[in-house]
Scaffold this motif. Structure first.
Motif, PDB file in Angstrom:
ATOM      1  N   TYR A  96       4.069  30.581   9.804  1.00 51.17           N
ATOM      2  CA  TYR A  96       4.150  30.509   8.342  1.00 51.17           C
ATOM      3  C   TYR A  96       5.561  30.065   7.987  1.00 51.17           C
ATOM      4  O   TYR A  96       6.542  30.690   8.395  1.00 51.17           O
ATOM      5  CB  TYR A  96       3.842  31.873   7.701  1.00 51.17           C
ATOM      6  N   LEU A  97       5.670  28.939   7.284  1.00 47.88           N
ATOM      7  CA  LEU A  97       6.953  28.350   6.891  1.00 47.88           C
ATOM      8  C   LEU A  97       7.902  28.175   8.092  1.00 47.88           C
ATOM      9  O   LEU A  97       9.106  28.410   7.995  1.00 47.88           O
ATOM     10  CB  LEU A  97       7.618  29.177   5.797  1.00 47.88           C
ATOM     11  N   GLY A  98       7.328  27.760   9.209  1.00 43.33           N
ATOM     12  CA  GLY A  98       8.132  27.439  10.387  1.00 43.33           C
ATOM     13  C   GLY A  98       8.457  28.605  11.289  1.00 43.33           C
ATOM     14  O   GLY A  98       9.017  28.424  12.366  1.00 43.33           O
ATOM     15  N   LYS A  99       8.131  29.817  10.849  1.00 42.44           N
ATOM     16  CA  LYS A  99       8.415  31.008  11.667  1.00 42.44           C
ATOM     17  C   LYS A  99       7.124  31.557  12.262  1.00 42.44           C
ATOM     18  O   LYS A  99       6.049  31.416  11.679  1.00 42.44           O
ATOM     19  CB  LYS A  99       9.101  32.084  10.823  1.00 42.44           C
ATOM     20  N   VAL A 195       1.647  24.424   5.244  1.00 41.92           N
ATOM     21  CA  VAL A 195       2.424  25.586   4.814  1.00 41.92           C
ATOM     22  C   VAL A 195       2.923  26.396   6.026  1.00 41.92           C
ATOM     23  O   VAL A 195       3.786  27.258   5.902  1.00 41.92           O
ATOM     24  CB  VAL A 195       1.602  26.477   3.850  1.00 41.92           C
ATOM     25  N   LYS A 196       2.394  26.110   7.201  1.00 42.40           N
ATOM     26  CA  LYS A 196       2.857  26.780   8.419  1.00 42.40           C
ATOM     27  C   LYS A 196       4.137  26.130   8.962  1.00 42.40           C
ATOM     28  O   LYS A 196       4.797  26.691   9.822  1.00 42.40           O
ATOM     29  CB  LYS A 196       1.767  26.723   9.491  1.00 42.40           C
ATOM     30  N   THR A 236      12.750  14.611  10.886  1.00 44.13           N
ATOM     31  CA  THR A 236      11.880  15.643  10.320  1.00 44.13           C
ATOM     32  C   THR A 236      10.425  15.365  10.669  1.00 44.13           C
ATOM     33  O   THR A 236       9.672  16.280  11.022  1.00 44.13           O
ATOM     34  CB  THR A 236      12.058  15.720   8.793  1.00 44.13           C
ATOM     35  N   LYS A 237      10.022  14.101  10.584  1.00 46.27           N
ATOM     36  CA  LYS A 237       8.656  13.717  10.954  1.00 46.27           C
ATOM     37  C   LYS A 237       8.387  14.035  12.422  1.00 46.27           C
ATOM     38  O   LYS A 237       7.319  14.543  12.782  1.00 46.27           O
ATOM     39  CB  LYS A 237       8.442  12.224  10.698  1.00 46.27           C
ATOM     40  N   GLU A 238       9.367  13.744  13.275  1.00 47.11           N
ATOM     41  CA  GLU A 238       9.214  14.012  14.702  1.00 47.11           C
ATOM     42  C   GLU A 238       9.052  15.515  14.949  1.00 47.11           C
ATOM     43  O   GLU A 238       8.243  15.940  15.780  1.00 47.11           O
ATOM     44  CB  GLU A 238      10.447  13.484  15.455  1.00 47.11           C
ATOM     45  N   ARG A 239       9.810  16.306  14.215  1.00 51.37           N
ATOM     46  CA  ARG A 239       9.695  17.766  14.344  1.00 51.37           C
ATOM     47  C   ARG A 239       8.311  18.235  13.928  1.00 51.37           C
ATOM     48  O   ARG A 239       7.694  19.077  14.598  1.00 51.37           O
ATOM     49  CB  ARG A 239      10.769  18.439  13.493  1.00 51.37           C
ATOM     50  N   LEU A 240       7.815  17.704  12.818  1.00 47.37           N
ATOM     51  CA  LEU A 240       6.491  18.081  12.328  1.00 47.37           C
ATOM     52  C   LEU A 240       5.400  17.646  13.302  1.00 47.37           C
ATOM     53  O   LEU A 240       4.492  18.424  13.619  1.00 47.37           O
ATOM     54  CB  LEU A 240       6.258  17.463  10.945  1.00 47.37           C
ATOM     55  N   GLY A 242       5.701  17.207  16.415  1.00 53.26           N
ATOM     56  CA  GLY A 242       5.836  17.974  17.640  1.00 53.26           C
ATOM     57  C   GLY A 242       5.155  19.335  17.581  1.00 53.26           C
ATOM     58  O   GLY A 242       4.743  19.871  18.614  1.00 53.26           O
ATOM     59  N   MET A 243       5.034  19.889  16.368  1.00 52.84           N
ATOM     60  CA  MET A 243       4.413  21.210  16.249  1.00 52.84           C
ATOM     61  C   MET A 243       3.007  21.133  15.679  1.00 52.84           C
ATOM     62  O   MET A 243       2.363  22.181  15.450  1.00 52.84           O
ATOM     63  CB  MET A 243       5.293  22.142  15.399  1.00 52.84           C
ATOM     64  N   ALA A 244       2.500  19.917  15.492  1.00 53.25           N
ATOM     65  CA  ALA A 244       1.191  19.739  14.852  1.00 53.25           C
ATOM     66  C   ALA A 244       0.071  20.472  15.582  1.00 53.25           C
ATOM     67  O   ALA A 244      -0.766  21.139  14.967  1.00 53.25           O
ATOM     68  CB  ALA A 244       0.866  18.257  14.738  1.00 53.25           C
ATOM     69  N   SER A 245       0.053  20.356  16.907  1.00 57.74           N
ATOM     70  CA  SER A 245      -1.041  20.978  17.665  1.00 57.74           C
ATOM     71  C   SER A 245      -0.984  22.506  17.586  1.00 57.74           C
ATOM     72  O   SER A 245      -1.993  23.173  17.737  1.00 57.74           O
ATOM     73  CB  SER A 245      -1.006  20.520  19.123  1.00 57.74           C
ATOM     74  N   SER A 246       0.205  23.059  17.350  1.00 61.71           N
ATOM     75  CA  SER A 246       0.358  24.512  17.268  1.00 61.71           C
ATOM     76  C   SER A 246      -0.045  25.066  15.904  1.00 61.71           C
ATOM     77  O   SER A 246      -0.517  26.199  15.814  1.00 61.71           O
ATOM     78  CB  SER A 246       1.803  24.918  17.535  1.00 61.71           C
TER      79      SER A 246
END
Length: 249
Positions: A96-99, A195-196, A236-240, A242-246
């Protein structure tokens, strides 16, 4: 190899080492002659090319990036290997919100069913423990939080989007392959899974869609505008990504 799959789309492939890598060719607006290559977290490779570009030219452009495509696919496959299907039981980790927050499922027949963010945990109260019920309650909670947070971040991002005169309508809709979209009449649709992600990733997607109000395609003018309002958007796009599957599972 190329196989038509639907209007304006073609399935093509090329060889890299001992691998045959397939990609989908889609039509790109004539505003630019560049070929745009995207490797998605679900290991789809999509290549946007002008309609008048022949397949040989597209293949040549793709082959020049073959090593990069191969490495992105390898990295995304490694990520997918480590993702286990969610069981929606206590002890799981949810974003949630990156955490990350630990999920705590509480069976309480006398209490109202719902979700609370409490002391670093996502507490879900249910009358009878059921993975499907926990999943549904969490999805509803994320959508409610998304509606609230996206509206606030849209207001904040409008201060940078000087070309937008009125606050555009906002819709929350779960999508399989997109974080957001902007219709020709300015309706912005955002994926509640977003939102995650960290706030800067939410801001990036919102700014991306606001830029589409000025430029309805991914032209060079679009990317110039994007870079003006968010100079480091690529990271920022690369970070997003990178965590898409999670955060979408």
């Amino acid at each position: 190899m190329n196989v038509p799959i639907k209007p304006n789309r073609q399935l093509m492939s090329f060889r890299y080492g001992d691998q045959q890598i397939a990609f989908e060719r889609i039509k790109r607006p004539q505003a630019t002659s560049k070929v745009l290559i995207k490797v998605h977290p679900d290991c789809r490779v999509v290549v946007s090319a002008p309609e008048d570009a022949d397949n040989e030219m597209v293949l040549s452009a793709v082959k020049k990036r073959s090593r990069w495509i191969y490495e992105k696919l390898r990295d995304f496959r490694k990520q997918l290997e480590h993702i286990t299907p969610r069981q929606y039981i206590s002890g799981e980790s949810h974003y949630y919100l990156g955490k990350q927050y630990l999920l705590k499922v509480i069976e309480a027949p006398e209490q109202a069913q719902g979700v609370k963010l409490l002391r670093g945990k996502l507490e879900v109260s249910v009358k009878i423990k059921s993975a499907e019920k926990v999943k549904t309650l969490l999805a509803d909670w994320y959508k409610a939080r998304a509606k609230e947070i996206f509206a606030k971040r849209l207001d904040a991002m409008l201060e940078q989007a000087l070309w937008v005169t009125d606050c555009p309508p906002l819709r929350i809709l779960t999508m399989q392959t997109q974080w957001g979209s902007c219709s020709p009449n300015g309706l912005i649709t955002l994926n509640p899974h977003l939102v995650k992600a960290p706030r800067e990733c939410i801001d990036y997607v919102i700014l991306h869609e606001l830029c589409h109000i000025a430029e309805h395609n991914h032209s060079e003018r679009f990317y110039r505008l994007m870079s003006k309002v968010m100079p480091k958007w690529e990271k920022t796009k690369e970070r997003l990504d990178g965590m898409a599957s999670s955060i979408t599972s």
